[in-house]
Enzyme design. Structure first.
Site, PDB file in Angstrom:
ATOM      1  N   ASP A  76       0.793  -1.226   0.114  1.00 31.52           N
ATOM      2  CA  ASP A  76      -0.006   0.006  -0.144  1.00 31.52           C
ATOM      3  C   ASP A  76       0.897   1.140   0.196  1.00 31.52           C
ATOM      4  O   ASP A  76       1.730   1.513   0.581  1.00 31.52           O
ATOM      5  CB  ASP A  76      -0.715   0.084   1.306  1.00 31.52           C
ATOM      6  CG  ASP A  76      -1.634  -1.191   1.759  1.00 31.52           C
ATOM      7  OD1 ASP A  76      -1.395  -2.034   0.801  1.00 31.52           O
ATOM      8  OD2 ASP A  76      -2.244  -1.173   2.680  1.00 31.52           O
ATOM      9  N   ASP A  84      -6.104   1.190   9.282  1.00 27.69           N
ATOM     10  CA  ASP A  84      -5.976   1.924   8.135  1.00 27.69           C
ATOM     11  C   ASP A  84      -6.528   3.621   8.386  1.00 27.69           C
ATOM     12  O   ASP A  84      -7.457   3.763   7.519  1.00 27.69           O
ATOM     13  CB  ASP A  84      -6.267   1.641   7.055  1.00 27.69           C
ATOM     14  CG  ASP A  84      -5.886   0.209   6.685  1.00 27.69           C
ATOM     15  OD1 ASP A  84      -4.503  -0.180   7.105  1.00 27.69           O
ATOM     16  OD2 ASP A  84      -6.275  -0.753   5.964  1.00 27.69           O
ATOM     17  N   TRP A 134       5.136 -10.655   1.161  1.00 28.37           N
ATOM     18  CA  TRP A 134       4.624  -9.736   2.176  1.00 28.37           C
ATOM     19  C   TRP A 134       5.032 -10.317   3.648  1.00 28.37           C
ATOM     20  O   TRP A 134       5.201 -11.521   3.976  1.00 28.37           O
ATOM     21  CB  TRP A 134       3.044  -9.603   1.974  1.00 28.37           C
ATOM     22  CG  TRP A 134       2.441  -8.788   3.112  1.00 28.37           C
ATOM     23  CD1 TRP A 134       2.253  -7.544   2.975  1.00 28.37           C
ATOM     24  CD2 TRP A 134       2.053  -9.271   4.636  1.00 28.37           C
ATOM     25  NE1 TRP A 134       1.823  -6.953   4.345  1.00 28.37           N
ATOM     26  CE2 TRP A 134       1.493  -7.862   5.304  1.00 28.37           C
ATOM     27  CE3 TRP A 134       2.109 -10.332   5.226  1.00 28.37           C
ATOM     28  CZ2 TRP A 134       1.171  -7.806   6.225  1.00 28.37           C
ATOM     29  CZ3 TRP A 134       1.610 -10.199   6.599  1.00 28.37           C
ATOM     30  CH2 TRP A 134       0.893  -8.925   6.916  1.00 28.37           C
ATOM     31  N   TRP A 149       1.890  -0.829   9.880  1.00 23.18           N
ATOM     32  CA  TRP A 149       0.889  -0.886   8.518  1.00 23.18           C
ATOM     33  C   TRP A 149       0.388   0.619   8.076  1.00 23.18           C
ATOM     34  O   TRP A 149       1.111   1.600   8.529  1.00 23.18           O
ATOM     35  CB  TRP A 149      -0.208  -1.703   9.152  1.00 23.18           C
ATOM     36  CG  TRP A 149       0.342  -3.251   9.293  1.00 23.18           C
ATOM     37  CD1 TRP A 149       1.416  -3.664   8.762  1.00 23.18           C
ATOM     38  CD2 TRP A 149      -0.521  -4.454   9.456  1.00 23.18           C
ATOM     39  NE1 TRP A 149       1.467  -5.161   9.020  1.00 23.18           N
ATOM     40  CE2 TRP A 149       0.272  -5.428   9.544  1.00 23.18           C
ATOM     41  CE3 TRP A 149      -1.850  -4.699  10.247  1.00 23.18           C
ATOM     42  CZ2 TRP A 149      -0.349  -6.711   9.663  1.00 23.18           C
ATOM     43  CZ3 TRP A 149      -2.403  -5.901  10.327  1.00 23.18           C
ATOM     44  CH2 TRP A 149      -1.328  -7.005  10.274  1.00 23.18           C
ATOM     45  N   THR A 150      -0.612   0.362   7.399  1.00 24.69           N
ATOM     46  CA  THR A 150      -1.040   1.701   6.413  1.00 24.69           C
ATOM     47  C   THR A 150      -1.356   2.728   7.525  1.00 24.69           C
ATOM     48  O   THR A 150      -2.086   2.583   8.540  1.00 24.69           O
ATOM     49  CB  THR A 150      -1.943   1.165   5.647  1.00 24.69           C
ATOM     50  OG1 THR A 150      -1.108   0.315   4.628  1.00 24.69           O
ATOM     51  CG2 THR A 150      -2.602   2.415   4.861  1.00 24.69           C
TER      52      THR A 150
HETATM   53  N1  DQQ Z   1      -2.104  -3.369   3.945  1.00 27.43           N
HETATM   54  C1  DQQ Z   1      -3.619  -3.860   4.074  1.00 27.43           C
HETATM   55  C2  DQQ Z   1      -4.006  -2.941   5.037  1.00 27.43           C
HETATM   56  C3  DQQ Z   1      -2.951  -2.925   5.965  1.00 27.43           C
HETATM   57  C4  DQQ Z   1      -1.691  -3.073   5.332  1.00 27.43           C
HETATM   58  C5  DQQ Z   1      -4.335  -3.381   2.775  1.00 27.43           C
HETATM   59  C6  DQQ Z   1      -0.823  -4.192   5.744  1.00 27.43           C
HETATM   60  O1  DQQ Z   1      -5.243  -3.165   5.540  1.00 27.43           O
HETATM   61  O2  DQQ Z   1      -2.972  -2.079   6.895  1.00 27.43           O
HETATM   62  O3  DQQ Z   1      -3.345  -3.746   1.490  1.00 27.43           O
HETATM   63  O4  DQQ Z   1       0.459  -4.270   5.000  1.00 27.43           O
END
Ligand code: DQQ
Length: 536
Positions: free
Chosen positions: A22, A146, A46, A81-82
């Site tokens: 992301d 997020d 990932w 994370w995001t």
């Molecule tokens: N990627 C997801 C998000 C999360 C992040 C979406 C983790 O929900 O925060 O692709 O890498």
């Protein structure tokens, strides 16, 4: 592995190696566009997620910077994370992001630049009181992530939304805050849609009814519509809807419940996920970033040592002609990569024809094309009223009276490899025409470990409009914008023969009744400078 290096792109953002997903916290700060991204520094898959960071003057040429944030605290040790950036009126930057804790709980954390005088924002401080938010009662500890950019309420507070779900209903929770440290959960949610599952990377922003410039995230009132976007974890696509924001109630309502978030319109009908917009205050525009993942096998990614690109950043505005969709278009800076161009005027493709478009090279292109169907043939055609769907059709091999017609991109001379991007027109009752815009990956590669789907959607073509497309071709990605950006398809393709000097471009018309007349302008595209951080 040099054998696979041709799949690297020339003007799409990617790290030098390993895995990216992301886009995170994009912003414009003291003359620089900052781009952060989900990054695995250790492998091409990932995992071990931290924040990569790069800066640019124009969102085209980039300088990679050291990692902005790593997983070094109990509240983000399983992943940084995001998250999203908010620029305060005094210029300070607040970065909210999700951490996966030592116990795999999703919490929200605050970070800010160590030195606001540094235009490169190299060092980031994690707030000592983190986490600032933990999952509220009734929300599963793995369904809370997020945070968005904050926007102002009329009370003068900041408001954010965070994606979640309750049973199978995807929801956007909202919180108010004055200091980005203490948050108040608002009752109910901004919006929710049954059956859509977990909402990742929710986005919320205003668009001007009159079109034109983009709007700061806090703009509200007359002349403004609000967009809600969610990335559906279950089907891996980004869906948006346009509607009305009721600030006092903390609610948003779609204009048309039949095309609500997650069940209606997508940003992109190909591969494009976990996107995020930001308001570029330097050019008064709203810019959309989206993650383009791989469609080959994980083993192939590990072999090539990297995975994923970012799409060309796109400006987003309301389509003032339809009022019911957005228009996405490559940022104007993309045109600075245009080199020599060649024009092809009124090229005719009879039913069944494949016409070569002769170019010096065909792997890095910007193509602008318009197509017209032979009018008499359209009048003659029977009102088949065919029910059509790109994804369940036979792709470019599916023959109707009025299409498919379009371009064969990243094709090999004998057409053993080709990616058709095309229009398909259905004549319905009372001579009405419905247009679909599709991309067909089924013959895009001779390799067999890659996704070969056909996809696309209905696209509005208004009276007096020609069929129009702009395409950015970059080795293993094709981004196609139909009708000024009403419908977009990103194709990730893996040709084995249609590479470098062997790649070709063709015009094709596989319809049975109508001839097609096409006019094209095609530019060779320069490579962007995407430079490593100097090892001083
Ligand atoms: N990627 C997801 C998000 C999360 C992040 C979406 C983790 O929900 O925060 O692709 O890498």
């Amino acid at each position: 592995n040099s054998m696979l290096s041709w799949q690297r792109t020339a003007f799409h953002f990617q790290p030098e190696k390993n895995w990216m997903n992301d886009p995170n916290g994009p912003l414009f700060y003291k003359g620089w566009y900052h781009f952060f991204y989900q990054y695995n520094p250790n492998a091409a898959v990932w995992g071990d997620i931290v924040w990569g960071h790069a800066v640019s003057r124009d969102m085209i040429h980039w300088l990679h910077l050291p990692l902005a944030m790593v997983a070094d605290q109990w509240y983000d040790v399983q992943g940084v994370w995001t998250g999203s950036a908010t620029i305060l009126p005094d210029g300070k930057v607040m970065m909210l992001y999700t951490g996966s804790t030592n116990e795999s709980v999703q919490v929200q954390n605050l970070a800010y630049p160590a030195n606001h005088d540094d235009p490169l924002l190299l060092d980031w401080v994690k707030h000592p009181g983190n986490p600032v938010l933990v999952p509220p009662p009734g929300i599963h500890h793995k369904d809370f992530r997020d945070p968005t950019t904050a926007w102002k309420t009329s009370e003068g507070k900041w408001r954010i939304t965070i994606g979640s779900k309750v049973n199978k209903t995807g929801i956007a929770l909202i919180y108010d805050t004055e200091d980005f440290i203490n948050f108040e959960l608002k009752e109910g949610f901004l919006h929710g849609v049954p059956g859509t599952g977990m909402w990742e990377c929710v986005d919320f922003y205003p668009v001007a009814v009159a079109g034109g410039n983009g709007l700061d995230t806090s703009v509200n009132g007359a002349g403004v519509r609000h967009v809600v976007k969610a990335s559906l974890d279950d089907d891996r696509h980004d869906y948006y809807a346009i509607g009305t924001y009721d600030e006092e109630a903390g609610k948003w309502y779609p204009d048309n419940p039949a095309i609500d978030v997650g069940i209606g319109i997508r940003y992109d009908y190909g591969i494009f996920y976990a996107s995020k917009t930001f308001f570029d205050q330097s050019k008064q525009r709203r810019v959309l970033w989206g993650w383009i993942g791989e469609w080959d096998s994980e083993a192939a990614d590990v072999r090539k040592g990297w995975a994923s690109l970012q799409g060309m950043p796109r400006t987003v505005v309301l389509d003032t002609k339809t009022g019911s969709n957005l228009l996405q278009w490559p940022v104007v800076e993309s045109e600075s990569l245009r080199l020599r161009s060649k024009e092809f005027k009124n090229v005719v493709a009879k039913p069944g024809a494949v016409v070569p478009i002769k170019l010096e090279a065909a792997t890095q292109l910007d193509i602008v094309a318009e197509f017209e169907l032979d009018k008499e043939a359209v009048e003659r055609a029977v009102e088949s009223d065919e029910e059509f769907k790109c994804s369940s059709s036979k792709g470019a091999a599916h023959r109707g009276a009025l299409g498919p017609f379009g371009l064969l991109v990243l094709s090999e001379e004998t057409l053993s490899e080709q990616t058709p991007v095309y229009f398909y027109v259905v004549k319905g009752k009372n001579a009405t025409l419905r247009t679909y815009f599709c991309a067909d990956q089924s013959r895009s590669s001779l390799a067999n470990d890659v996704n070969k789907q056909i996809y696309g959607s209905y696209v509005p073509v208004l009276t007096g409009e020609k069929f129009a497309v702009r395409m950015l071709v970059d080795h293993s990605i094709i981004e196609s914008f139909a009708q000024g950006g009403r419908s977009v398809i990103t194709s990730r393709v893996y040709p084995t023969k249609a590479i470098y000097g062997a790649a070709r471009l063709f015009l094709f018309n596989n319809g049975t009744e109508a001839g097609v007349t096409a006019s094209l302008k095609v530019w060779q595209m320069n490579s962007a400078f995407i430079r490593p951080f100097p090892n001083l």
